[in-house]
Design an enzyme around this catalytic site. Structure first.
Site, PDB file in Angstrom:
ATOM      1  CG  HIS A   1      -4.430   4.241   3.082  1.00  0.00           C
ATOM      2  ND1 HIS A   1      -4.981   5.498   3.184  1.00  0.00           N
ATOM      3  CD2 HIS A   1      -4.943   3.701   1.942  1.00  0.00           C
ATOM      4  CE1 HIS A   1      -5.790   5.708   2.168  1.00  0.00           C
ATOM      5  NE2 HIS A   1      -5.786   4.633   1.395  1.00  0.00           N
TER       6      HIS A   1
ATOM      7  CG  ASP B   1      -1.228   0.422  -3.701  1.00  0.00           C
ATOM      8  OD1 ASP B   1      -0.277   1.179  -3.390  1.00  0.00           O
ATOM      9  OD2 ASP B   1      -2.258   0.312  -3.000  1.00  0.00           O
ATOM     10  CG  HIS B   2      -1.734   4.135  -4.953  1.00  0.00           C
ATOM     11  ND1 HIS B   2      -1.507   5.000  -3.904  1.00  0.00           N
ATOM     12  CD2 HIS B   2      -2.656   3.252  -4.506  1.00  0.00           C
ATOM     13  CE1 HIS B   2      -2.269   4.675  -2.874  1.00  0.00           C
ATOM     14  NE2 HIS B   2      -2.975   3.599  -3.209  1.00  0.00           N
TER      15      HIS B   2
ATOM     16  CB  THR C   1      -5.698   0.227  -3.827  1.00  0.00           C
ATOM     17  OG1 THR C   1      -4.880   1.046  -2.986  1.00  0.00           O
ATOM     18  CG2 THR C   1      -5.383  -1.239  -3.563  1.00  0.00           C
TER      19      THR C   1
ATOM     20  CD  GLU D   1      -2.673   1.576   0.324  1.00  0.00           C
ATOM     21  OE1 GLU D   1      -2.701   2.751  -0.123  1.00  0.00           O
ATOM     22  OE2 GLU D   1      -3.390   0.666  -0.116  1.00  0.00           O
TER      23      GLU D   1
END
Length: 630
Positions: free
Chosen positions: A415, A475-476, A300, A258
């Site tokens: 996150h 994911d990003h 995500t 994440e």
């Protein structure tokens, strides 16, 4: 009587003007202070000043068509909705560095699960976005005027004429500053800068309706066109990569890291490694240090979609929420046809990002969501279950699966706003930039790294390790452009468009027990993982729509396309925002004409991928394959 009516009209006019000025002022304040719009010249500054006027006059003017009894209520309702739209974009932008689209609003179920993220986005000065509403309501109540907003028909006509006039001037100047502005749906910052926040939402609504109609009107000829393009690109390369079939029959475990950016790998903070386990793991794995995320607004969920389908996410919204009923030819479905058990693990609500629906469309057999985990206040933080208890509780579920399996694990602790809730999570001291999000980021990344270490230990203890290949991917991005000042301090250099794109690198580590590790220099992205995984397993997909290529192919084009139209190759970096072209090795800006072919390829490829998703073209894939056999 006549004087009383004239006085009433004057009151109505005065109230309308003051209210419109209030709304214009706070809109202009937001455009200047809350969004990064990169005003380049005096004309763009003038456009920014006038952009709210046409839409404010139009929408507030609609209240004047209501009956006198309902007019005040209608006016204030519209005023509130416009204020809410503005403030929602302000808050959304603080995290996503982007503007809300109608498809994003379809994800409203997600907002209830934001928890600490939402609280961290609200700031003390935000009362400025609401104080005018209190003033206006107090004005109406204290004055006790019945129909306080009343106009002659001629005056109403003048309001709408002025609205159209300002809109025409706005659009003309916008087209002068950016020709073909209205066809660039992905460039939301430019749309807001040159059209204004409210006009942008009108435009976005029209585009949403337009794209919805594309599915109804689509036909198989469009799929043939896409396949011709994909096959022509694949035909430039050899049939298989060097490692085709090297992991045949093995389990596959994907771990989504994440918000993890590649700059943390091998980096130290306070003389301590931020990712000690990943640093060691990559040396014993295939580590791709030129790997980029291709995600858009879907974050995500976009990464999941791209990796399973080798299709790009959408320019607006997320495929998971807007096109979950489409037909797909995703990796889980393909592997199920080859004897695999495809499952996904995530300690969040099943409906978040519409996963409970989308996973069925992608071919997953089961989704282990929050309801199948024991989530308490002690073992959760921010979005939900912490990563270490997540892996601990997942192991018995994984152990019970029929082999071979295709199992995806979505981590959560790293996150925004990067929260910890006890000292055991804080394995490294925070950074000291003064930017809380950036400073805490390294602590949650370090915790995530520790959770991956424990996961690998458990896989070995449970006898699952040796016959499994592991694909770990970021994911990003985790740190948006809004934190460039702090990131400049961390990296020790100014962040230009070149550095911004380099910060879109995310880790990709493919670990195959028993195989010697190697650092892979090829430029690639999430779009390439579907063919890479299938080829490692020795599975060939003929006549499939895949925009990625096997990362192990020696003759593959070393390049990837980002969702905003930017492109990275082994030689150049093209930044779509600002039309910048850079030499990749030196970082020096060069003539933009050098990157023109890259820009054209990006527009073509993204356009074809969007056509597949919007038109649900893969529903024609089986019939297309039958025709090719005949």
């Amino acid at each position: 009587m006549l004087n009383q009516k004239e006085n009433l009209l004057t009151k109505g006019w005065f109230f309308f003007v003051i209210a419109a000025l209030f709304l214009w002022a706070k809109t202009y304040y937001a455009l200047q202070s809350s969004f990064t719009l990169d005003i380049e010249n005096g004309i763009q500054q003038f456009i920014l000043i006038i952009t709210p006027i046409s839409s404010l006059l139009f929408f507030l003017g609609l209240s004047l068509f209501f009956s006198p009894k309902r007019r005040n209520k209608a006016f204030m309702t519209i005023y509130f909705l416009l204020s809410f739209t503005l403030y929602a974009n302000v808050v959304y932008y603080r995290f996503f560095n982007d503007f809300i689209t109608l498809p994003v609003l379809m994800q409203y179920k997600n907002f209830g699960d934001l928890g600490g993220s939402a609280k961290a986005l609200i700031q003390p000065m935000d009362f400025l976005y609401w104080i005018d509403i209190v003033v206006l309501i107090t004005w109406l109540v204290v004055k006790k005027t019945k129909p306080s907003i009343e106009f002659r028909k001629r005056t109403i006509a003048m309001i709408f004429a002025a609205s159209l006039g300002f809109a025409a001037v706005n659009l003309s100047l916008a087209e002068m500053e950016r020709p073909q502005l209205l066809v660039r749906t992905f460039d939301r910052a430019k749309l807001v800068k040159l059209l204004g926040i409210y006009n942008y939402h009108v435009y976005d609504t029209v585009m949403t309706a337009k794209t919805s109609s594309r599915r109804v009107l689509a036909d198989s000829n469009e799929l043939s066109e896409v396949l011709n393009y994909v096959n022509s690109q694949q035909g430039k390369m050899g049939a298989h990569g060097e490692y085709f079939g090297k992991a045949k029959g093995k389990n596959v475990v994907l771990v989504s890291l994440e918000s993890t950016q590649n700059f943390v790998i091998d980096r130290k903070l306070h003389d301590q490694e931020i990712t000690p386990f990943l640093n060691d793991l990559k040396d014993d794995s295939f580590y791709f240090d030129n790997f980029y995320h291709n995600t858009g607004q879907g974050k995500t969920s976009d990464a999941e979609f791209i990796i399973d389908n080798s299709l790009y996410g959408l320019p607006r919204g997320a495929v998971f929420t807007t096109n979950a009923s489409n037909e797909f030819n995703a990796t889980p479905e393909i592997l199920k046809g080859n004897g695999y058990t495809p499952v996904s693990f995530h300690g969040n609500h099943a409906s978040f990002w519409n996963r409970d629906v989308m996973y069925q469309s992608l071919g997953y057999d089961h989704y282990f969501s929050k309801r199948e985990y024991d989530v308490t206040d002690e073992n959760s933080v921010n979005y939900g279950l912490k990563d270490i208890p997540f892996f601990e509780q997942s192991m018995p579920k994984l152990k019970g699966l029929d082999e071979p399996y295709y199992a995806k694990f979505l981590t959560m602790t790293n996150h925004y706003p990067y929260l910890t809730n006890n000292e055991n999570m804080e394995m490294i001291e925070p950074a000291e930039t003064g930017d809380g999000s950036v400073d805490r980021y390294f602590q949650t990344v370090r915790y995530e790294d520790e959770s991956i270490k424990k996961f690998f230990q458990m896989m070995k203890e449970q006898g699952e390790y040796e016959d499994t290949i592991f694909v770990l991917y970021g994911d990003h991005y985790g740190i948006s452009e809004n934190h460039n000042e702090a990131m400049s301090e961390i990296l020790g250099k100014e962040i230009r468009p070149f550095e911004h794109i380099q910060l879109q690198k995310v880790p990709l580590i493919i670990h195959i027990p028993g195989m010697e590790g190697k650092q892979m220099e090829t430029v690639g992205g999430q779009i390439d993982l579907k063919p890479t995984i299938l080829h490692l397993l020795g599975i060939e997909q003929e006549n499939d729509v895949q925009f990625g290529t096997d990362l192990f192919k020696k003759d593959r084009e070393s390049a990837t396309i980002l969702r905003d139209g930017s492109v990275v190759t082994d030689e150049y970096v093209y930044a779509e925002e600002g039309n910048h072209c850079y030499d990749k090795s030196s970082g020096e800006e060069i003539d933009s004409k050098t990157c023109a072919p890259l820009k054209e390829k990006a527009e073509t490829e993204l356009g074809y991928s969007d056509k597949v998703v919007y038109g649900d073209l893969l529903k024609f894939l089986d019939s297309e394959k039958e025709e090719n056999k005949q």
